[in-house]
Design a protein around this motif. Structure first.
Motif, PDB file in Angstrom:
ATOM      1  N   PRO A   4       0.932  -0.980   0.109  1.00 22.30           N
ATOM      2  CA  PRO A   4       0.192   0.020   0.089  1.00 22.30           C
ATOM      3  C   PRO A   4       0.744   1.164   0.085  1.00 22.30           C
ATOM      4  O   PRO A   4       0.501   1.984  -0.828  1.00 22.30           O
ATOM      5  N   THR A  25      -8.221   0.630  -0.646  1.00 21.55           N
ATOM      6  CA  THR A  25      -7.242   0.089   0.383  1.00 21.55           C
ATOM      7  C   THR A  25      -7.940  -0.487   1.676  1.00 21.55           C
ATOM      8  O   THR A  25      -7.856  -1.484   2.229  1.00 21.55           O
ATOM      9  N   PHE A  85      -6.536  -7.438  -1.979  1.00 20.85           N
ATOM     10  CA  PHE A  85      -5.555  -6.258  -2.205  1.00 20.85           C
ATOM     11  C   PHE A  85      -5.485  -6.131  -3.554  1.00 20.85           C
ATOM     12  O   PHE A  85      -5.497  -5.115  -4.532  1.00 20.85           O
ATOM     13  N   VAL A 103      -7.465  -3.345  -5.503  1.00 25.92           N
ATOM     14  CA  VAL A 103      -6.645  -2.138  -5.299  1.00 25.92           C
ATOM     15  C   VAL A 103      -5.402  -2.175  -6.318  1.00 25.92           C
ATOM     16  O   VAL A 103      -5.419  -1.102  -7.235  1.00 25.92           O
TER      17      VAL A 103
END
Length: 621
Positions: free
Chosen positions: A229, A340, A464, A468
């Motif tokens: 991230p 996220t 994720f 994302v």
């Protein structure tokens, strides 16, 4: 050539290796070259036996359990002999005792029995369990190979059959002291034999479990969950700079409250649940996935392409309703943070519910470690009713969202650069990636045989990655072109288009050939393909696209990735981050495939590697 004695499908008795025990088996096949029979025991174990180790059922006769003697005079209900002493009978004192007559026989029989037990327990057998196993990829219709020895079988006790365990004690109706002592010795020896392999098995299982952890084990996945991230946001911040440079690292960081906006998070939730609604629509055909460990096949509705069409209609209607799509670009970092946060919350929910999941529903990749399982996914197919969470997230919110973000970047380029039409570079990037997404949704069924579905659980890695990483990193070329335009000439554009088409042809033809072969290996259209037979019952392709390199689909994927980046020019390395990352990803995935296939196919995979030496790139081993 000698004729075979037993036919396929015949039920016979087969000798267990390392002992003199025979068990009921079914003849599966016969190798005329080695003269070995491939047989399957009742517990699913498959072995290769010589013809001399196989006997017909008629050669075995079951003894009656009511008596230890076959003499008619010893049977219950028979008339007993007269107890008067005949002249020819020796005096009572001169008769040898039962123990004296048979002590040697009893000791010899016990010695043989102990030897057989030790041989059965300690001989390193080459076993092939059949049926569904958690070591397989979500129950693909394939089984552990001959060189995959399950630890549980090395300690399994095989009770002696009535024929083999029979000890000649017809004169002794009660156990003698010698027999009691032998039984005590037997029990002690069995405890010793059992204790050793059990502790060894526990040690080996622990060592194997630690060895099989991927991504650097627990420390590696922990760093990945923290680093990905952060790296994503740093990359987006660098790309927004007018003159992006790695020398100016790190870029100016915005305040945390500037990155979070409740309205953006609400918009993301609306997008996610809108795609969930499209997923639940009763349109599209329903197919079955690969077999699970318990033999079941989950059902999946293939309506991803219809969801894309409905989304396109809504996007078109938004132009009519004067919806400002530029809002997505101006709040791009907030959108990334909202996705996220949602992926982390979803990962926590997935791990919490997986703690109550039955063992046969866990992922083969799960390890028992909380950190690692949170990342890799503990439960294989988490579902809410018929709603499959992993299957839905694989293609819907992220992949379709990728196309929507690309369109937003095209509109943002026109607005910020005061263009009446998009640039040629932006048109190529949008067109190339649109083709890729439409192809994936049109061939949605192929997703059911990928590693993501059949092997990996649903945890932070896929949550994720799907929600994302895919929409916000795969659209990076279009995001770069908004602030850093590149004027592309038509000759250069023609070369890039040719490269893209070349990669797409390799990618699509290789995948189509693989999927057609998996569906129907006996299809006459595939009769020209050469294969290597494996002991799982499946064949490995060694000709066509899959005889060129081991992963021609990966090769096509990488060529297309390069074609997506070339329209951005050569002023900066940022647009080529996707190519670099994707190369690392596919090389790592190829290594995972290699380990799984080597374990699954054994010697057949060794032969395949000799026939097809190149992995992804031709002439590169």
């Amino acid at each position: 050539m000698p004729s075979r004695k037993f036919a396929d499908g015949e039920v016979v008795r087969g000798r267990w290796p390392g002992s003199s025990l025979y068990y009921e088996v079914e003849v599966l096949s016969h190798d005329s070259n080695s003269q070995l029979y491939n047989v399957k025991y009742k517990d699913g174990t498959e072995l290769e036996l010589k013809e001399s180790d196989i006997k017909p059922l008629t050669s075995f006769r079951q003894r009656k359990s009511g008596s230890t003697s076959s003499s008619p005079s010893r049977r219950r209900g028979s008339r007993s002999r007269s107890r008067s002493r005949s002249p020819g009978r020796p005096p009572k004192g001169s008769r040898p005792s039962v123990s004296a007559l048979h002590q040697a026989d009893i000791k010899e029989a016990k010695k043989e029995a102990r030897k057989e037990i030790l041989e059965v327990k300690l001989t390193p057998l080459v076993l092939k369990p059949f049926g569904n196993s958690i070591n397989r990829y979500n129950g693909e219709p394939e089984h552990i190979e001959r060189n995959d020895i399950p630890h549980k079988n090395t300690q399994e006790k095989f009770p002696l059959s009535q024929e083999s365990s029979y000890i000649p004690t017809q004169y002794s109706l009660h156990p003698r002291r010698e027999e009691v002592k032998l039984k005590e010795i037997d029990s002690k020896e069995e405890k010793i034999v059992t204790k050793g392999p059990t502790s060894l098995r526990t040690f080996e299982a622990t060592a194997t479990q630690q060895k099989d952890l991927e991504f650097g084990g627990v420390p590696g996945v922990f760093l990945i969950m923290l680093g990905l991230p952060a790296f994503l946001f740093l990359l987006l911040l660098i790309c927004k700079q007018e003159e992006p440079s790695l020398l100016n690292f790190p870029p100016p960081l915005p305040a945390l409250y500037d990155l979070w906006e409740t309205r953006v998070f609400g918009a993301y939730l609306l997008w996610f649940f809108l795609q969930a609604l499209f997923y639940l629509l009763p349109i599209g055909k329903v197919v079955e996935g690969t077999p699970l460990t318990d033999g079941r096949r989950l059902k999946y509705r293939l309506n991803g392409f219809y969801a894309f069409v409905l989304t396109s209609v809504l996007i078109g209607a938004s132009f009519f309703w004067d919806v400002e799509l530029y809002y997505v670009y101006s709040h791009f970092l907030q959108c990334a943070l909202a996705a996220t946060v949602f992926s982390v919350v979803l990962s926590v929910y997935l791990y919490a519910r997986a703690l109550k999941a039955p063992r046969d529903e866990l992922s083969p990749a799960s390890s028992g470690n909380a950190v690692y399982d949170f990342f890799i996914g503990r439960e294989l197919n988490p579902r809410i009713g018929t709603f499959d969470l992993k299957y839905f997230c694989e293609l819907r919110p992220g992949l379709i969202g990728w196309v929507v973000i690309n369109l937003v970047m095209l509109l943002a380029e026109m607005k910020l650069q005061h263009r009446t039409v998009p640039s040629l570079a932006m048109i190529l990037v949008n067109s190339f990636q649109l083709l890729y997404v439409v192809d994936a949704l049109w061939n949605e069924e192929a997703l059911l045989t990928t590693m993501d579905i059949i092997h990996d659980g649903f945890g932070f890695m896929l949550a994720f990655g799907d929600l994302v990483w895919v929409p916000f990193i795969y659209s990076f070329q279009a995001f770069y072109l908004v602030s850093h335009p590149n004027e592309l000439s038509w000759p250069m554009a023609s070369l890039i288009i040719a490269l893209k088409l070349c990669g797409f042809v390799i990618f699509r033809c290789a995948n189509s050939q693989k999927n057609a072969f998996r569906k129907n290996p006996t299809d006459p259209k595939l009769a020209h393909l050469k294969t290597i037979h494996t002991s799982t019952g499946k064949n490995l392709l060694v000709s066509g696209w899959w005889g060129f390199v081991r992963h021609p689909n990966y090769l096509g994927d990488l060529i297309m990735a390069l074609a997506w980046s070339l329209p951005c020019g050569f002023n900066h390395i940022l647009p080529y981050f996707y190519v670099i990352y994707f190369t690392i990803l596919l090389v790592h995935r190829e290594a995972r495939d290699e380990r799984h296939c080597r374990k699954k196919y054994g010697l057949a995979w060794e032969k395949y590697c000799q026939r097809v030496p190149y992995r992804i790139f031709p002439y590169i081993y």
